[in-house]
Design a protein around this motif. Structure first.
Motif: not given
Length: 150
Positions: A22, A32-33, A35-36, A40-41, A43-44, A82-83, A85
């Motif tokens: 990372w 990478t950092a 939104e979306n 984040e992907d 992490q999900v 929460r992650e 949308d």
């Protein structure tokens, strides 16, 4: 003892490689950092895998442990909602309403309140399972992760 030490070394190695990847992505300007974005992907994806594993553990455990694993499933679901949308996926408006914004908060509040009621139904058994888990290596790792999250 040697086996636990080698597991710790493997986990530390995975953490080091993961963090290095990372950092490299960030340093070379790969987005990478945002939104979306990729982070984040990832992490999900990791939390979704955890949810599935905890769900399998809940199904195959006894009743006092089942409630504990169900709480971890609920924790993972809370993190996923929460992650993500959910408005961006074109789902039915009822599903979108329940998984985003105030609807998500109400849904998660209701689910956590139900969990609390189930916990209070037999608090002794739940405390016993929780104390055993907190003394385990895995439990300590999750507590440490929670502290980093805070």
């Amino acid at each position: 003892m040697r086996e636990k030490r080698s597991i710790r070394q493997v986990l530390a190695g995975i953490l080091l490689i993961h963090t290095s990847l990372w950092v490299l992505c960030y340093r070379f300007g790969w987005v990478t950092a945002v939104e979306n974005g990729g982070m984040e992907d990832a992490q999900v994806l990791a939390v979704s895998l955890s949810l599935v594993l905890f769900l399998l553990a809940a199904v195959s455990s006894n009743s006092s442990e089942r409630l504990f694993y169900a709480s971890l499933v609920l924790l993972c679901l809370s993190m996923i909602l929460r992650e993500l949308d959910m408005e961006d996926y074109g789902l039915h408006p009822v599903i979108t309403g329940l998984t985003s914004g105030p609807g998500r908060n109400s849904l998660l509040g209701f689910l956590w309140a139900c969990f609390l009621l189930l916990f209070l139904k037999d608090p002794q058994a739940s405390r016993r399972v929780l104390s055993q888990w907190a003394k385990s290596f895995e439990g300590r790792l999750m507590i440490l992760a929670g502290l980093f999250f805070l």
